[in-house]
Scaffold this motif. Sequence first.
Motif, PDB file in Angstrom:
ATOM      1  N   MET A   1      42.465  -5.967  -0.255  1.00  0.00           N
ATOM      2  CA  MET A   1      41.662  -7.185  -0.177  1.00  0.00           C
ATOM      3  C   MET A   1      40.780  -7.130   1.062  1.00  0.00           C
ATOM      4  SD  MET A   1      42.906 -11.171  -0.326  1.00  0.00           S
ATOM      5  CE  MET A   1      43.929 -11.057   1.147  1.00  0.00           C
ATOM      6  N   THR A   2      39.440  -7.150   0.865  1.00  0.00           N
ATOM      7  CA  THR A   2      38.491  -7.083   1.971  1.00  0.00           C
ATOM      8  C   THR A   2      38.110  -8.493   2.404  1.00  0.00           C
ATOM      9  OG1 THR A   2      37.608  -5.006   1.120  1.00  0.00           O
ATOM     10  CG2 THR A   2      36.268  -6.187   2.726  1.00  0.00           C
ATOM     11  N   GLN A   3      38.275  -8.757   3.708  1.00  0.00           N
ATOM     12  CA  GLN A   3      37.922 -10.057   4.255  1.00  0.00           C
ATOM     13  C   GLN A   3      37.045  -9.883   5.484  1.00  0.00           C
ATOM     14  OE1 GLN A   3      41.910 -11.741   4.929  1.00  0.00           O
ATOM     15  NE2 GLN A   3      41.400 -13.313   3.430  1.00  0.00           N
ATOM     16  N   TYR A   4      36.071 -10.770   5.634  1.00  0.00           N
ATOM     17  CA  TYR A   4      35.230 -10.815   6.829  1.00  0.00           C
ATOM     18  C   TYR A   4      35.049 -12.271   7.234  1.00  0.00           C
ATOM     19  CZ  TYR A   4      33.625  -5.944   6.436  1.00  0.00           C
ATOM     20  OH  TYR A   4      33.556  -4.574   6.384  1.00  0.00           O
ATOM     21  N   THR A   5      34.934 -12.478   8.534  1.00  0.00           N
ATOM     22  CA  THR A   5      34.458 -13.741   9.066  1.00  0.00           C
ATOM     23  C   THR A   5      33.199 -13.461   9.871  1.00  0.00           C
ATOM     24  OG1 THR A   5      36.686 -14.661   9.220  1.00  0.00           O
ATOM     25  CG2 THR A   5      34.966 -15.742  10.514  1.00  0.00           C
ATOM     26  N   ILE A   6      32.094 -14.022   9.430  1.00  0.00           N
ATOM     27  CA  ILE A   6      30.838 -13.930  10.183  1.00  0.00           C
ATOM     28  C   ILE A   6      30.764 -15.184  11.037  1.00  0.00           C
ATOM     29  CG2 ILE A   6      28.320 -13.790  10.018  1.00  0.00           C
ATOM     30  CD1 ILE A   6      28.769 -12.502   7.223  1.00  0.00           C
ATOM     31  N   ALA A  25      26.737 -21.598  12.633  1.00  0.00           N
ATOM     32  CA  ALA A  25      27.663 -21.645  11.491  1.00  0.00           C
ATOM     33  C   ALA A  25      28.418 -20.331  11.303  1.00  0.00           C
ATOM     34  CB  ALA A  25      26.897 -21.990  10.224  1.00  0.00           C
ATOM     35  N   ASP A  26      29.487 -20.426  10.510  1.00  0.00           N
ATOM     36  CA  ASP A  26      30.341 -19.293  10.172  1.00  0.00           C
ATOM     37  C   ASP A  26      30.385 -19.127   8.651  1.00  0.00           C
ATOM     38  OD1 ASP A  26      31.019 -19.443  12.920  1.00  0.00           O
ATOM     39  OD2 ASP A  26      32.767 -20.709  12.480  1.00  0.00           O
ATOM     40  N   LEU A  27      30.766 -17.918   8.216  1.00  0.00           N
ATOM     41  CA  LEU A  27      30.985 -17.654   6.793  1.00  0.00           C
ATOM     42  C   LEU A  27      32.271 -16.867   6.619  1.00  0.00           C
ATOM     43  CD1 LEU A  27      27.642 -17.150   7.323  1.00  0.00           C
ATOM     44  CD2 LEU A  27      27.720 -16.943   4.844  1.00  0.00           C
ATOM     45  N   HIS A  28      32.998 -17.149   5.549  1.00  0.00           N
ATOM     46  CA  HIS A  28      34.135 -16.342   5.127  1.00  0.00           C
ATOM     47  C   HIS A  28      33.746 -15.551   3.876  1.00  0.00           C
ATOM     48  CE1 HIS A  28      37.659 -18.778   7.117  1.00  0.00           C
ATOM     49  NE2 HIS A  28      37.134 -17.891   7.926  1.00  0.00           N
ATOM     50  N   VAL A  29      34.152 -14.292   3.862  1.00  0.00           N
ATOM     51  CA  VAL A  29      33.918 -13.413   2.727  1.00  0.00           C
ATOM     52  C   VAL A  29      35.253 -12.826   2.298  1.00  0.00           C
ATOM     53  CG1 VAL A  29      32.872 -11.233   2.015  1.00  0.00           C
ATOM     54  CG2 VAL A  29      31.570 -12.829   3.419  1.00  0.00           C
ATOM     55  N   GLN A  44      39.395 -14.701   9.663  1.00  0.00           N
ATOM     56  CA  GLN A  44      40.107 -14.050   8.572  1.00  0.00           C
ATOM     57  C   GLN A  44      39.542 -12.646   8.420  1.00  0.00           C
ATOM     58  OE1 GLN A  44      39.735 -16.393   5.009  1.00  0.00           O
ATOM     59  NE2 GLN A  44      40.948 -18.099   5.807  1.00  0.00           N
ATOM     60  N   GLY A  45      40.400 -11.653   8.444  1.00  0.00           N
ATOM     61  CA  GLY A  45      39.950 -10.275   8.310  1.00  0.00           C
ATOM     62  C   GLY A  45      39.129  -9.824   9.504  1.00  0.00           C
ATOM     63  N   GLU A  46      38.204  -8.904   9.269  1.00  0.00           N
ATOM     64  CA  GLU A  46      37.354  -8.396  10.349  1.00  0.00           C
ATOM     65  C   GLU A  46      36.334  -9.453  10.750  1.00  0.00           C
ATOM     66  OE1 GLU A  46      34.056  -4.865  11.194  1.00  0.00           O
ATOM     67  OE2 GLU A  46      35.509  -4.606   9.559  1.00  0.00           O
ATOM     68  N   VAL A  47      36.153  -9.641  12.055  1.00  0.00           N
ATOM     69  CA  VAL A  47      35.208 -10.622  12.567  1.00  0.00           C
ATOM     70  C   VAL A  47      33.901  -9.930  12.942  1.00  0.00           C
ATOM     71  CG1 VAL A  47      34.721 -12.291  14.406  1.00  0.00           C
ATOM     72  CG2 VAL A  47      37.006 -12.171  13.386  1.00  0.00           C
ATOM     73  N   ILE A  48      32.790 -10.451  12.435  1.00  0.00           N
ATOM     74  CA  ILE A  48      31.457  -9.982  12.815  1.00  0.00           C
ATOM     75  C   ILE A  48      30.823 -11.076  13.671  1.00  0.00           C
ATOM     76  CG2 ILE A  48      29.163  -9.321  12.016  1.00  0.00           C
ATOM     77  CD1 ILE A  48      30.434  -8.319   9.442  1.00  0.00           C
ATOM     78  N   ASP A  49      30.559 -10.748  14.924  1.00  0.00           N
ATOM     79  CA  ASP A  49      29.953 -11.713  15.837  1.00  0.00           C
ATOM     80  C   ASP A  49      28.456 -11.789  15.549  1.00  0.00           C
ATOM     81  OD1 ASP A  49      29.189 -13.372  17.868  1.00  0.00           O
ATOM     82  OD2 ASP A  49      29.669 -11.987  19.504  1.00  0.00           O
ATOM     83  N   ALA A  50      27.997 -12.959  15.082  1.00  0.00           N
ATOM     84  CA  ALA A  50      26.589 -13.139  14.734  1.00  0.00           C
ATOM     85  C   ALA A  50      25.851 -13.996  15.750  1.00  0.00           C
ATOM     86  CB  ALA A  50      26.465 -13.744  13.344  1.00  0.00           C
ATOM     87  N   GLN A  51      26.403 -14.145  16.942  1.00  0.00           N
ATOM     88  CA  GLN A  51      25.689 -14.882  17.978  1.00  0.00           C
ATOM     89  C   GLN A  51      24.382 -14.167  18.293  1.00  0.00           C
ATOM     90  OE1 GLN A  51      27.919 -15.484  21.559  1.00  0.00           O
ATOM     91  NE2 GLN A  51      26.523 -17.043  22.352  1.00  0.00           N
ATOM     92  N   GLY A  52      23.308 -14.943  18.402  1.00  0.00           N
ATOM     93  CA  GLY A  52      21.992 -14.345  18.621  1.00  0.00           C
ATOM     94  C   GLY A  52      21.355 -13.803  17.356  1.00  0.00           C
ATOM     95  N   CYS A  53      21.939 -14.138  16.213  1.00  0.00           N
ATOM     96  CA  CYS A  53      21.463 -13.587  14.938  1.00  0.00           C
ATOM     97  C   CYS A  53      21.119 -14.695  13.939  1.00  0.00           C
ATOM     98  CB  CYS A  53      22.519 -12.678  14.319  1.00  0.00           C
ATOM     99  SG  CYS A  53      22.958 -11.232  15.315  1.00  0.00           S
ATOM    100  N   VAL A  54      20.250 -14.343  13.013  1.00  0.00           N
ATOM    101  CA  VAL A  54      19.946 -15.175  11.850  1.00  0.00           C
ATOM    102  C   VAL A  54      20.561 -14.499  10.629  1.00  0.00           C
ATOM    103  CG1 VAL A  54      18.120 -16.098  10.366  1.00  0.00           C
ATOM    104  CG2 VAL A  54      17.827 -16.099  12.853  1.00  0.00           C
ATOM    105  N   VAL A  55      21.267 -15.272   9.832  1.00  0.00           N
ATOM    106  CA  VAL A  55      21.927 -14.748   8.634  1.00  0.00           C
ATOM    107  C   VAL A  55      21.176 -15.234   7.402  1.00  0.00           C
ATOM    108  CG1 VAL A  55      24.070 -14.674   7.306  1.00  0.00           C
ATOM    109  CG2 VAL A  55      24.156 -14.700   9.808  1.00  0.00           C
ATOM    110  N   THR A  56      20.850 -14.317   6.513  1.00  0.00           N
ATOM    111  CA  THR A  56      20.147 -14.645   5.273  1.00  0.00           C
ATOM    112  C   THR A  56      20.862 -13.998   4.095  1.00  0.00           C
ATOM    113  OG1 THR A  56      18.692 -12.694   5.168  1.00  0.00           O
ATOM    114  CG2 THR A  56      17.963 -14.548   6.561  1.00  0.00           C
TER     115      THR A  56
END
Length: 444
Positions: A1-6, A25-29, A44-56
């Motif tokens: 089971m692959t999990q990410y938290t952005i 904001a944050d996202l769970h995948v 949850q799962g691997e955390v991707i730090d998106a500070q300073g980023c725009v997510v599309t």
Amino acid sequence: MTQYTIRNADYVLTMNDTREELAGADLHVENGAITAIGHGLPAQGEVIDAQGCVVTPGLVNTHHHLYQSLTRAVPGGQDALLFGWLQTLYPIWARFGPEEMYVSAQVGLAELALSGCTLSSDHLYLYPNGARLDDTIAAAAEIGMRFHPTRGAMSIGESDGGLPPDHLVEEEAAILEDCIRVIDAHHDAREGAMCRVGVAPCSPFSVSRDLMRDAAILARDKGVMLHTHLAENDEDIAYSLEKFGCRPGQYAEDLGWTGEDVWHAHCVKLDGEEIDLFARSRTGVAHCPCSNCRLGSGIAPLRPMRDAGVKVGLGVDGSASNDSGNLMAEARQAMLLQRVARGADAMSAREALEIATRGGAEVLGRSDCGQLALGKRADIAIWDVRGVESAGSWDPAALLLAGPQKVRHLLVEGRQIVRDYQIATLDLPNLLQRQRALALKLAA
């Protein structure tokens, strides 16, 4: 089971039904889908730090010829119009085989991924020396891109009044038989599918009227989409009037080539009646602004098409008529051309980005992609806006005005394809070495 938290994104541009934009904001995948969007979500799962980023949402490419990634900037075709350009390149493409198709597809898809693209169509319409659509499908599967290849075809050679040389055309019965084969082998109609197959005779000037009609019947029997080139330039219009006695839109409608399950590439020269036809019938358009500029085809009526309700996505087109495969650059070019033609308020940066994401997904019939919303597929682009490209920007979310054209992280179906600006799923230096060797062989 692959999990990410952005986590901690400066902005999340959802492209959802209300075009919601979220700050901080944050996202769970999980398992390939988006399971939560909000603030302060637990890790949850691997955390991707998106500070300073725009997510599309991941960008969607609705028209490409991936095999052309081996034939960029060919001297004889650099300054030619469409028909002359094709006649220069056909003899080179005739020397391709399965390895050329595979390597060129991987190169083109890697370039697209680095520009934030998660889903790409491809229009492969020539099959020399044992090449098959399966070669490009295998390439996409290895890199992990969501793929919509189309089984293209040419059946009318020079001796019958067509444009391609006779040795690059196929018998029409064999074309239809192979369409059935690749659909049965590779098409997946389920939500979240990684590969869907379309049927795509190359153009009205390289196949017969019968093949166009039979292809439409076959595609609808199989439940797959239809794709071709249409109304690309003035030569295209003149050919249609001379050979068919009508404009391209009327020709398409007469043969069953309009509807929710059809999308046409270019459409630079559609007139008002054809735009209304496409809007009524929900026929899609793949807008390819850089290629249209490169070949001098003109500026497509993107604003009138959008205003009429035509479904429009973006396409980079083949790398031999664009010399690039950067979908973020394509979106910016689309915006700028509409402003040149119709004024500075003709298209905003956000609308152009919407066309590049949700618009493309709608054209390809992918309601599960193109937006960041609960239950949608986890096709996500993360853009770092702390670099020099965005320095001084008052609106980091206006990526197409002042923002990066290379993605920092990219997820497809919840799998990380690009990590810290590098392709994570293949050995890119080795691939480029193979590409150089093939290019030298082709040029010899």
